[in-house]
Scaffold this motif. Structure first.
Motif, PDB file in Angstrom:
ATOM      1  N   LEU A  48       9.417   3.416  -5.275  1.00 31.11           N
ATOM      2  CA  LEU A  48       9.432   2.034  -4.797  1.00 31.11           C
ATOM      3  C   LEU A  48       8.022   1.566  -4.443  1.00 31.11           C
ATOM      4  CD1 LEU A  48      11.155  -0.426  -3.928  1.00 31.11           C
ATOM      5  CD2 LEU A  48      11.257   0.612  -1.662  1.00 31.11           C
ATOM      6  N   LEU A  49       7.250   2.435  -3.791  1.00 30.36           N
ATOM      7  CA  LEU A  49       5.867   2.090  -3.476  1.00 30.36           C
ATOM      8  C   LEU A  49       5.067   1.813  -4.745  1.00 30.36           C
ATOM      9  CD1 LEU A  49       4.986   4.593  -0.627  1.00 30.36           C
ATOM     10  CD2 LEU A  49       5.091   2.113  -0.447  1.00 30.36           C
ATOM     11  N   LEU A  50       5.222   2.677  -5.729  1.00 29.90           N
ATOM     12  CA  LEU A  50       4.467   2.508  -6.973  1.00 29.90           C
ATOM     13  C   LEU A  50       4.878   1.247  -7.715  1.00 29.90           C
ATOM     14  CD1 LEU A  50       4.385   6.184  -8.226  1.00 29.90           C
ATOM     15  CD2 LEU A  50       2.454   4.833  -7.388  1.00 29.90           C
ATOM     16  N   ARG A  51       6.154   0.932  -7.688  1.00 27.61           N
ATOM     17  CA  ARG A  51       6.632  -0.259  -8.396  1.00 27.61           C
ATOM     18  C   ARG A  51       6.085  -1.532  -7.754  1.00 27.61           C
ATOM     19  NH1 ARG A  51      12.182   0.360  -8.208  1.00 27.61           N
ATOM     20  NH2 ARG A  51      12.397  -1.058  -6.465  1.00 27.61           N
ATOM     21  N   ASN A  52       5.924  -1.520  -6.433  1.00 30.37           N
ATOM     22  CA  ASN A  52       5.477  -2.719  -5.715  1.00 30.37           C
ATOM     23  C   ASN A  52       3.999  -2.707  -5.351  1.00 30.37           C
ATOM     24  OD1 ASN A  52       8.070  -3.947  -5.615  1.00 30.37           O
ATOM     25  ND2 ASN A  52       8.640  -2.477  -4.048  1.00 30.37           N
ATOM     26  N   TRP A  53       3.285  -1.684  -5.772  1.00 27.74           N
ATOM     27  CA  TRP A  53       1.878  -1.527  -5.403  1.00 27.74           C
ATOM     28  C   TRP A  53       1.022  -2.502  -6.193  1.00 27.74           C
ATOM     29  CZ3 TRP A  53       0.925   3.139  -2.476  1.00 27.74           C
ATOM     30  CH2 TRP A  53      -0.395   3.259  -2.024  1.00 27.74           C
ATOM     31  N   PRO A  54       0.312  -3.396  -5.520  1.00 24.97           N
ATOM     32  CA  PRO A  54      -0.556  -4.311  -6.262  1.00 24.97           C
ATOM     33  C   PRO A  54      -1.833  -3.599  -6.708  1.00 24.97           C
ATOM     34  CG  PRO A  54      -0.768  -4.705  -3.924  1.00 24.97           C
ATOM     35  CD  PRO A  54       0.289  -3.641  -4.096  1.00 24.97           C
ATOM     36  N   SER A  55      -2.469  -4.158  -7.676  1.00 24.58           N
ATOM     37  CA  SER A  55      -3.759  -3.602  -8.081  1.00 24.58           C
ATOM     38  C   SER A  55      -4.775  -3.913  -6.983  1.00 24.58           C
ATOM     39  CB  SER A  55      -4.209  -4.222  -9.403  1.00 24.58           C
ATOM     40  OG  SER A  55      -4.530  -5.593  -9.202  1.00 24.58           O
ATOM     41  N   ALA A  56      -5.941  -3.299  -7.045  1.00 24.37           N
ATOM     42  CA  ALA A  56      -6.974  -3.535  -6.037  1.00 24.37           C
ATOM     43  C   ALA A  56      -7.385  -5.009  -6.011  1.00 24.37           C
ATOM     44  CB  ALA A  56      -8.180  -2.648  -6.317  1.00 24.37           C
ATOM     45  N   GLN A  57      -7.317  -5.681  -7.145  1.00 29.21           N
ATOM     46  CA  GLN A  57      -7.685  -7.091  -7.197  1.00 29.21           C
ATOM     47  C   GLN A  57      -6.603  -7.985  -6.574  1.00 29.21           C
ATOM     48  OE1 GLN A  57      -7.681  -5.090  -9.979  1.00 29.21           O
ATOM     49  NE2 GLN A  57      -9.875  -4.689  -9.941  1.00 29.21           N
ATOM     50  N   GLU A  58      -5.362  -7.528  -6.569  1.00 29.11           N
ATOM     51  CA  GLU A  58      -4.255  -8.326  -6.047  1.00 29.11           C
ATOM     52  C   GLU A  58      -3.928  -8.038  -4.579  1.00 29.11           C
ATOM     53  OE1 GLU A  58      -1.186  -8.920  -9.621  1.00 29.11           O
ATOM     54  OE2 GLU A  58      -1.531  -6.833  -9.065  1.00 29.11           O
ATOM     55  N   ALA A  59      -4.451  -6.957  -4.038  1.00 26.48           N
ATOM     56  CA  ALA A  59      -4.091  -6.551  -2.673  1.00 26.48           C
ATOM     57  C   ALA A  59      -4.593  -7.571  -1.664  1.00 26.48           C
ATOM     58  CB  ALA A  59      -4.674  -5.176  -2.372  1.00 26.48           C
ATOM     59  N   VAL A  60      -3.665  -8.113  -0.878  1.00 24.90           N
ATOM     60  CA  VAL A  60      -3.980  -9.121   0.126  1.00 24.90           C
ATOM     61  C   VAL A  60      -3.047  -8.895   1.306  1.00 24.90           C
ATOM     62  CG1 VAL A  60      -3.913 -11.595   0.633  1.00 24.90           C
ATOM     63  CG2 VAL A  60      -4.679 -10.829  -1.594  1.00 24.90           C
ATOM     64  N   ALA A  61      -3.555  -9.114   2.498  1.00 24.42           N
ATOM     65  CA  ALA A  61      -2.721  -9.073   3.699  1.00 24.42           C
ATOM     66  C   ALA A  61      -2.836 -10.416   4.395  1.00 24.42           C
ATOM     67  CB  ALA A  61      -3.178  -7.946   4.619  1.00 24.42           C
TER      68      ALA A  61
END
Length: 72
Positions: A48-61
């Motif tokens: 589940l983590l891998l399926r929902n893991w964004p790329s480094a460019q998409e990671a936002v909080a």
């Protein structure tokens, strides 16, 4: 008639944050973990983590991602 003394349960302090630091799992490769584990629940969570893991460019909080926001 004999009277049985009443004993009250001990009142515990309310739970609070522990002074113990949490382990740092930042270096864990979730892909390797998912491929190598034989624990069914851990494999499911890793997938589940891998399926929902964004790329480094998409990671936002966002501020709204805090724990006080209910997830539906």
């Amino acid at each position: 008639m004999a009277t049985i003394p009443r004993t009250e349960p001990a009142v515990a302090a309310p739970p609070g944050p522990s002074a113990e630091r949490l382990p740092d799992f930042a270096g864990v490769d979730v892909g390797v973990l998912a491929a190598r584990t034989d624990h069914a629940r851990l494999a499911e969570v890793a997938a589940l983590l891998l399926r929902n893991w964004p790329s480094a460019q998409e990671a936002v909080a966002y501020y709204e991602d805090g724990p006080e926001i209910a997830v539906h």
